[in-house]
Enzyme design. Structure first.
Site, PDB file in Angstrom:
ATOM      1  N   LYS A 109      40.961  41.313  30.504  1.00 54.11           N
ATOM      2  CA  LYS A 109      41.762  42.497  30.872  1.00 54.11           C
ATOM      3  C   LYS A 109      43.040  42.070  31.601  1.00 54.11           C
ATOM      4  O   LYS A 109      44.127  42.560  31.307  1.00 54.11           O
ATOM      5  CB  LYS A 109      40.952  43.439  31.793  1.00 54.11           C
ATOM      6  CG  LYS A 109      39.651  43.926  31.196  1.00 54.11           C
ATOM      7  CD  LYS A 109      38.914  44.857  32.142  1.00 54.11           C
ATOM      8  CE  LYS A 109      38.501  44.250  33.469  1.00 54.11           C
ATOM      9  NZ  LYS A 109      37.504  43.150  33.363  1.00 54.11           N
ATOM     10  N   ARG A 112      36.083  52.104  38.071  1.00 57.02           N
ATOM     11  CA  ARG A 112      34.858  51.351  37.809  1.00 57.02           C
ATOM     12  C   ARG A 112      33.622  52.201  38.038  1.00 57.02           C
ATOM     13  O   ARG A 112      32.503  51.711  37.863  1.00 57.02           O
ATOM     14  CB  ARG A 112      34.794  50.180  38.774  1.00 57.02           C
ATOM     15  CG  ARG A 112      35.201  48.853  38.197  1.00 57.02           C
ATOM     16  CD  ARG A 112      35.171  47.861  39.332  1.00 57.02           C
ATOM     17  NE  ARG A 112      34.950  46.522  38.909  1.00 57.02           N
ATOM     18  CZ  ARG A 112      35.902  45.642  38.683  1.00 57.02           C
ATOM     19  NH1 ARG A 112      37.157  45.982  38.788  1.00 57.02           N
ATOM     20  NH2 ARG A 112      35.584  44.423  38.336  1.00 57.02           N
ATOM     21  N   ARG A 153      37.284  29.516  34.272  1.00 59.76           N
ATOM     22  CA  ARG A 153      38.517  30.071  34.855  1.00 59.76           C
ATOM     23  C   ARG A 153      38.878  29.332  36.143  1.00 59.76           C
ATOM     24  O   ARG A 153      38.019  29.051  36.971  1.00 59.76           O
ATOM     25  CB  ARG A 153      38.336  31.561  35.138  1.00 59.76           C
ATOM     26  CG  ARG A 153      39.531  32.140  35.897  1.00 59.76           C
ATOM     27  CD  ARG A 153      39.572  33.633  35.894  1.00 59.76           C
ATOM     28  NE  ARG A 153      38.361  34.254  36.374  1.00 59.76           N
ATOM     29  CZ  ARG A 153      38.118  35.557  36.315  1.00 59.76           C
ATOM     30  NH1 ARG A 153      39.012  36.352  35.774  1.00 59.76           N
ATOM     31  NH2 ARG A 153      37.005  36.059  36.779  1.00 59.76           N
TER      32      ARG A 153
HETATM   33  P1  AP5 Z   1      38.269  42.025  39.306  1.00 61.00           P
HETATM   34  O1  AP5 Z   1      39.233  41.057  39.795  1.00 61.00           O
HETATM   35  O2  AP5 Z   1      38.745  43.302  38.698  1.00 61.00           O
HETATM   36  O3  AP5 Z   1      37.258  41.252  38.347  1.00 61.00           O
HETATM   37  P2  AP5 Z   1      36.629  41.645  36.910  1.00 61.00           P
HETATM   38  O4  AP5 Z   1      36.740  43.012  36.401  1.00 61.00           O
HETATM   39  O5  AP5 Z   1      35.254  41.141  37.051  1.00 61.00           O
HETATM   40  O6  AP5 Z   1      37.561  40.979  35.922  1.00 61.00           O
HETATM   41  P3  AP5 Z   1      37.957  39.498  35.869  1.00 61.00           P
HETATM   42  O7  AP5 Z   1      39.175  39.263  36.709  1.00 61.00           O
HETATM   43  O8  AP5 Z   1      36.754  38.615  36.124  1.00 61.00           O
HETATM   44  O9  AP5 Z   1      38.247  39.293  34.306  1.00 61.00           O
HETATM   45  P4  AP5 Z   1      39.392  39.819  33.336  1.00 61.00           P
HETATM   46  O10 AP5 Z   1      38.783  40.770  32.361  1.00 61.00           O
HETATM   47  O11 AP5 Z   1      40.618  40.263  34.065  1.00 61.00           O
HETATM   48  O12 AP5 Z   1      39.671  38.455  32.551  1.00 61.00           O
HETATM   49  P5  AP5 Z   1      40.866  37.377  32.678  1.00 61.00           P
HETATM   50  O13 AP5 Z   1      42.074  37.881  31.952  1.00 61.00           O
HETATM   51  O14 AP5 Z   1      41.043  36.893  34.067  1.00 61.00           O
HETATM   52  O15 AP5 Z   1      37.260  42.476  40.510  1.00 61.00           O
HETATM   53  C1  AP5 Z   1      36.728  41.526  41.403  1.00 61.00           C
HETATM   54  C2  AP5 Z   1      35.883  42.252  42.447  1.00 61.00           C
HETATM   55  O16 AP5 Z   1      36.702  43.152  43.230  1.00 61.00           O
HETATM   56  C3  AP5 Z   1      34.763  43.151  41.890  1.00 61.00           C
HETATM   57  O17 AP5 Z   1      33.587  42.413  41.599  1.00 61.00           O
HETATM   58  C4  AP5 Z   1      34.566  44.152  43.063  1.00 61.00           C
HETATM   59  O18 AP5 Z   1      33.836  43.563  44.111  1.00 61.00           O
HETATM   60  C5  AP5 Z   1      36.004  44.361  43.548  1.00 61.00           C
HETATM   61  N1  AP5 Z   1      36.669  45.490  42.854  1.00 61.00           N
HETATM   62  C6  AP5 Z   1      37.769  45.412  42.035  1.00 61.00           C
HETATM   63  N2  AP5 Z   1      38.097  46.638  41.585  1.00 61.00           N
HETATM   64  C7  AP5 Z   1      37.189  47.498  42.111  1.00 61.00           C
HETATM   65  C8  AP5 Z   1      36.981  48.904  41.976  1.00 61.00           C
HETATM   66  N3  AP5 Z   1      37.782  49.657  41.188  1.00 61.00           N
HETATM   67  N4  AP5 Z   1      35.942  49.461  42.652  1.00 61.00           N
HETATM   68  C9  AP5 Z   1      35.147  48.723  43.443  1.00 61.00           C
HETATM   69  N5  AP5 Z   1      35.269  47.381  43.608  1.00 61.00           N
HETATM   70  C10 AP5 Z   1      36.287  46.775  42.936  1.00 61.00           C
HETATM   71  O19 AP5 Z   1      40.232  36.193  31.781  1.00 61.00           O
HETATM   72  C11 AP5 Z   1      39.088  35.496  32.198  1.00 61.00           C
HETATM   73  C12 AP5 Z   1      39.206  34.010  31.770  1.00 61.00           C
HETATM   74  O20 AP5 Z   1      39.180  33.948  30.339  1.00 61.00           O
HETATM   75  C13 AP5 Z   1      40.518  33.343  32.186  1.00 61.00           C
HETATM   76  O21 AP5 Z   1      40.280  31.987  32.462  1.00 61.00           O
HETATM   77  C14 AP5 Z   1      41.429  33.472  30.952  1.00 61.00           C
HETATM   78  O22 AP5 Z   1      42.389  32.427  30.877  1.00 61.00           O
HETATM   79  C15 AP5 Z   1      40.403  33.402  29.827  1.00 61.00           C
HETATM   80  N6  AP5 Z   1      40.748  34.217  28.669  1.00 61.00           N
HETATM   81  C16 AP5 Z   1      41.370  35.425  28.664  1.00 61.00           C
HETATM   82  N7  AP5 Z   1      41.489  35.874  27.401  1.00 61.00           N
HETATM   83  C17 AP5 Z   1      40.904  34.923  26.606  1.00 61.00           C
HETATM   84  C18 AP5 Z   1      40.699  34.826  25.207  1.00 61.00           C
HETATM   85  N8  AP5 Z   1      41.099  35.784  24.353  1.00 61.00           N
HETATM   86  N9  AP5 Z   1      40.066  33.733  24.721  1.00 61.00           N
HETATM   87  C19 AP5 Z   1      39.627  32.741  25.555  1.00 61.00           C
HETATM   88  N10 AP5 Z   1      39.808  32.786  26.907  1.00 61.00           N
HETATM   89  C20 AP5 Z   1      40.441  33.869  27.413  1.00 61.00           C
END
Ligand code: AP5
Length: 221
Positions: free
Chosen positions: A23, A98, A135
């Site tokens: 995302k 969320r 990551r």
């Molecule tokens: P948050 O930071 O929002 O974490 P998440 O939703 O778990 O999402 P991520 O950042 O882990 O993943 P992403 O989907 O953005 O993937 P990314 O692009 O980085 O939230 C963290 C915490 O904050 C929560 O657990 C909670 O505690 C709190 N929080 C946040 N919002 C909240 C809310 N609304 N309410 C309550 N609590 C909240 O990519 C991941 C990896 O994969 C990277 O290394 C990237 O380089 C790689 N990648 C990306 N795309 C590809 C692809 N197509 N192929 C291969 N690798 C890829």
């Protein structure tokens, strides 16, 4: 109400999907393309934790466990952010809402104008674990992957030279909890938007450039 994007000059786009679905990667690209801010509640909370604000101090241990920060705290933070002048032409939302309560708060804030598009990025769980375990991030939030998107500067960020690290909540046990929390509390939000209009499904498996292409296709359809 979700308006067809083609009829809107404003861009209010929501990206939904499990942790590690990509995302943030796609939201940054959309934000650059449309010239609107990328608003990620995870990034905002991590900044608050680093700055040791009241909100950050309350959120730190919750985030470290992979649980959700209480709705009232996150809703206030998000509604204040989208009221900033830079978000008037639109925004790319990532990580919010969320829970159903967050979705209802956003809906009532945006009123009849609503969102222009809701995109669900779908990725299977084994790929999520592979992505998250590989990551690496810098303190300013620049994101890499050890094999798929390594930094040209090795263990240091190629943008600002800071040392890269595994996000504390990317440890294996915490990721398992984040996935369980996602299934129980965040998956129902997809139904919330499906009932309100349409959710655009995009297969998030593949090269990030291909996925950007798929997102542009569904937005243009
Ligand atoms: P948050 O930071 O929002 O974490 P998440 O939703 O778990 O999402 P991520 O950042 O882990 O993943 P992403 O989907 O953005 O993937 P990314 O692009 O980085 O939230 C963290 C915490 O904050 C929560 O657990 C909670 O505690 C709190 N929080 C946040 N919002 C909240 C809310 N609304 N309410 C309550 N609590 C909240 O990519 C991941 C990896 O994969 C990277 O290394 C990237 O380089 C790689 N990648 C990306 N795309 C590809 C692809 N197509 N192929 C291969 N690798 C890829």
């Amino acid at each position: 109400m979700i308006d067809p994007l083609g009829n809107a000059s404003r861009r209010r786009i929501l990206l939904l999907g499990p942790p590690g679905a990509g995302k943030g990667t796609q939201a940054k690209r959309l934000a650059r393309k449309f010239g609107v801010p990328h608003i990620a509640t995870g990034d905002m909370l991590r900044s608050a934790v680093a700055a040791k604000t009241d909100l950050g101090n309350r959120a730190a241990s919750i985030m470290a466990r992979g649980d959700l920060v209480p709705d009232d705290l996150v809703i206030d933070m998000l509604l204040e952010r989208i009221s900033n002048a830079d978000a008037a032409p639109g925004f790319i939302l990532d990580g919010f809402p969320r829970t159903d309560a967050q979705a209802e708060a956003l809906s009532s804030e945006l009123g009849s104008e609503g969102l222009d598009a809701v995109i669900f990025v779908d990725v299977a769980e084994d790929e999520i674990v592979r992505r998250i375990s590989g990551r690496r991030t810098c303190p300013a939030g620049h994101v890499y992957h050890v094999t798929d998107k390594p930094s040209r500067d090795g263990d240091y960020c190629e943008v600002d030279g800071n040392e890269l690290a595994l996000r504390p909540d990317d440890a294996e046990g915490v990721v398992r909890n984040r996935l369980a929390v996602y299934r129980s509390q965040t998956e129902p939000v997809i139904d919330f938007y499906a009932k309100a209009g349409s959710v655009l499904h995009v297969n998030g498996l593949g090269d990030p450039n291909e996925i950007s292409g798929l997102i542009h296709e569904v937005l243009a359809a």
